[in-house]
Design an enzyme around this catalytic site. Structure first.
Site, PDB file in Angstrom:
ATOM      1  N   ASP A   1     -14.913  69.302   7.728  1.00 40.42           N
ATOM      2  CA  ASP A   1     -15.404  68.154   6.960  1.00 40.42           C
ATOM      3  C   ASP A   1     -16.530  67.467   7.735  1.00 40.42           C
ATOM      4  OD1 ASP A   1     -15.376  66.030   5.040  1.00 40.42           O
ATOM      5  OD2 ASP A   1     -14.060  64.862   6.354  1.00 40.42           O
TER       6      ASP A   1
ATOM      7  N   HIS B   1      -9.507  68.172  -0.158  1.00 41.32           N
ATOM      8  CA  HIS B   1      -9.284  67.219   0.930  1.00 41.32           C
ATOM      9  C   HIS B   1      -9.685  65.775   0.621  1.00 41.32           C
ATOM     10  CE1 HIS B   1     -13.566  67.763   2.098  1.00 41.32           C
ATOM     11  NE2 HIS B   1     -13.436  66.582   2.680  1.00 41.32           N
TER      12      HIS B   1
ATOM     13  N   HIS C   1     -19.518  68.978  -1.806  1.00 38.38           N
ATOM     14  CA  HIS C   1     -19.037  68.731  -0.440  1.00 38.38           C
ATOM     15  C   HIS C   1     -17.710  69.440  -0.151  1.00 38.38           C
ATOM     16  CE1 HIS C   1     -17.605  66.805   3.181  1.00 38.38           C
ATOM     17  NE2 HIS C   1     -16.646  66.196   2.507  1.00 38.38           N
TER      18      HIS C   1
ATOM     19  N   GLU D   1      -7.906  60.522  -1.462  1.00 38.68           N
ATOM     20  CA  GLU D   1      -8.568  59.313  -1.003  1.00 38.68           C
ATOM     21  C   GLU D   1      -9.556  58.764  -2.042  1.00 38.68           C
ATOM     22  OE1 GLU D   1     -10.670  59.702   2.639  1.00 38.68           O
ATOM     23  OE2 GLU D   1     -10.699  57.546   2.991  1.00 38.68           O
ATOM     24  N   ASP D   2     -10.299  59.648  -2.687  1.00 40.68           N
ATOM     25  CA  ASP D   2     -11.425  59.197  -3.503  1.00 40.68           C
ATOM     26  C   ASP D   2     -11.224  59.305  -5.010  1.00 40.68           C
ATOM     27  OD1 ASP D   2     -12.699  58.761  -1.132  1.00 40.68           O
ATOM     28  OD2 ASP D   2     -13.857  60.618  -1.166  1.00 40.68           O
TER      29      ASP D   2
ATOM     30  N   ASP E   1     -29.480  78.448  34.051  1.00 37.35           N
ATOM     31  CA  ASP E   1     -28.931  79.179  32.906  1.00 37.35           C
ATOM     32  C   ASP E   1     -29.530  78.725  31.581  1.00 37.35           C
ATOM     33  OD1 ASP E   1     -27.822  76.695  32.897  1.00 37.35           O
ATOM     34  OD2 ASP E   1     -25.794  77.364  32.406  1.00 37.35           O
TER      35      ASP E   1
HETATM   36 MN    MN Z   1     -14.864  64.930   3.112  1.00 42.30          MN
END
Ligand code: MN
Length: 518
Positions: A143, A71, A47, A75-76, A262
């Protein structure tokens, strides 16, 4: 996506040093996410690597790529911001922190609630929360894009929730940043989860319609290409098909698909602005234009900075065709928006920058995105603990934006409802200080005349004119109000000083003694 394919993709865009850092970040993130799996069963690291790959595609600078790789680590996993700063520098850790804060939800937003309780506008709150560095938002969009691309593995309740949030918060955010291609993909994916039945119906409807008109459109295209060639123009013509989500929205407004002209448009890309207008002239010479549908977004860009000429014409065999005419640069901007202002090439050449200068790059924002710098200024002031009156915040940030011009053609981006003095203060506070009148589009206008999109404003100044207290009612932006307040204070101090010096010189103070009667 694995380490090797990401590095291969990055190779031609970054310096050796930068590639080394990216390589290092991949190893670090892989180790930290070791053992974690995605819902699809793949190792989790796929990911962040995919997110980094999207960011490379968008042409972002190497710090952003590295932050993309990292990123989710704070957090994880057990990774800490300090560790990231010591390994990859302040800028990268700042970006990772920003992304973490958004997902750790809304803690940042709750802080803001106290400032902005009256707004339900999540988008803007989010933007302010991360307003210090817009690259944070870009990482968050990458993300979200990857999460939407892999949403099929989530439970259906999760799918609904994520798709709704994407449609309500992230797609409009991409739009505000002018990132048209990202906005469209986010919308299409969300729509397909939120209303799969309608999505399928429109897909089928579109296929039928396009089948019928593609051949006819091909003939028009050929005819146009020949005409442009005959004029010696260097150009490219593409077909573009309307997205299903925007068709869905238009159908709600217009009712029937026959009223939508259109579904398919032809896009003509040329070298410069003059050629855009020339192509428009050539098309109007060949076909009958629908006058009400001629749009000049080149001289008056859309609020998100989009530029193009649009026209809808009727061919001799009664076919209605929309054309969009733009330069290569405008095309690039329409697709990539804000991301187009962060070029890896630029980063490659400027290795040195100040630590902590996370707003780097933003000074080069195109005029239509000036609101981002304003947002960042306000975010910085909020963070520094400054008490910004609520009124002021909502006034600047939650109004739509308009574009106005100086007589020299410089473009200024102001909130809707701005007055001439707001413009004058946006040009320069010294200009505003001496203003005594305004010529708008060649006509004298009062201080109360609200500005409109596309106005050309000349500030008439006179050395002996000074700000008056009454002007407080004649400015609407916080920038103008701040400057005016300073100037009025100065004028008052000056007046007092002058009065004092006058007293000194002309009317000498009488000694305070009792006058004796003669
Ligand atoms: Mn993520």
């Amino acid at each position: 996506m694995n380490k090797q394919s990401l590095l291969d993709q990055a190779r031609s865009f970054y310096t050796e040093d930068q590639l080394f850092e990216i390589d290092h970040a991949i190893d670090f993130a892989t180790e930290m996410h070791e053992g974690q799996k995605r819902k699809s069963g793949e190792p989790y690291i796929t990911h962040p690597l995919s997110v980094a790959s999207i960011l490379i595609e968008w042409g972002m600078d190497s710090d952003t790529i590295i932050a993309g790789v990292l990123h989710d680590t704070v957090e994880d996993t057990d990774a800490t911001l300090d560790k990231i700063e010591s390994l990859f520098g302040y800028d990268v850790s700042f970006l990772v922190d920003g992304v973490t804060k958004i997902s750790q939800a809304r803690a940042g937003m709750r802080d803001l609630e106290q400032y902005l309780p009256q707004t339900k506008d999540n988008l803007t709150k989010l933007l302010i929360a991360v307003g210090q560095d817009v690259r944070v938002v870009i990482i968050k969009l990458a993300d979200r894009l990857h999460n939407m691309r892999t949403l099929q593995y989530k439970s259906s309740a999760k799918q609904q929730k994520i798709a709704r949030e994407t449609l309500e918060v992230f797609a409009p955010m991409a739009d505000q940043l002018g990132m048209g291609r990202v906005r469209m993909e986010l919308e299409e994916k969300s729509f397909s989860y939120l209303d799969p039945k309608e999505f399928k119906r429109l897909e089928k409807l579109m296929r039928q319609r396009l089948g019928k008109s593609t051949r006819k459109l091909g003939a028009v295209r050929l005819e146009v290409e020949r005409a442009l060639q005959a004029e010696g123009l260097d150009f490219e013509v593409n077909g573009r098909v309307k997205s299903l989500y925007s068709l869905h929205k238009k159908l709600q407004k217009r009712g029937h698909i026959d009223n939508i002209y259109d579904l398919m448009a032809l896009r003509v890309i040329v070298q410069d602005k003059e050629q855009c207008y020339r192509v428009l002239g050539i098309l109007h010479g060949m076909y009958q234009p629908m006058v009400a549908r001629i749009k000049d977004y080149i001289s008056v860009p859309k609020p998100n900075g989009y530029q193009s000429l649009h026209t809808t014409v009727i061919t001799p065999n009664k076919q209605i065709v929309e054309f969009q005419i733009r330069t290569r640069g405008m095309h690039e901007y329409a697709e990539r928006g804000l991301a187009a202002s962060f070029h890896y090439q630029q980063q490659k050449n400027s290795k040195e920058y100040q630590k902590g200068d996370s707003r780097r790059g933003v000074s080069q924002l195109p005029a239509q995105l000036q609101w981002i710098s304003q947002l960042q200024e306000i975010a910085a002031r909020l963070r520094a603990g400054e008490d910004i009156p609520r009124q002021q915040l909502s006034i600047d940030l939650f109004r739509n934006r308009i574009f106005v011009y100086s007589p020299k053609g410089d473009i200024y981006n102001l909130p809707e409802g701005a007055l001439p003095l707001d413009f004058a203060y946006a040009v320069h506070s010294d200009v505003a200080k001496h203003a005594y009148g305004f010529r708008i589009n060649g006509k004298m206008e009062s201080f109360e005349r609200p500005l409109e999109n596309g106005d050309v404003i000349e500030v008439l100044t006179r050395k002996l004119s000074y700000p008056k207290p009454g002007w407080a009612q004649l400015v609407t932006t916080s920038h103008a109000r701040d400057k005016l307040r300073l100037q009025l204070n100065k004028v008052r101090v000056q007046a007092v000083n002058e009065a004092i010096s006058l007293t000194d010189k002309i009317i000498p103070m009488r000694p305070f003694t009792k006058r004796s009667k003669k």
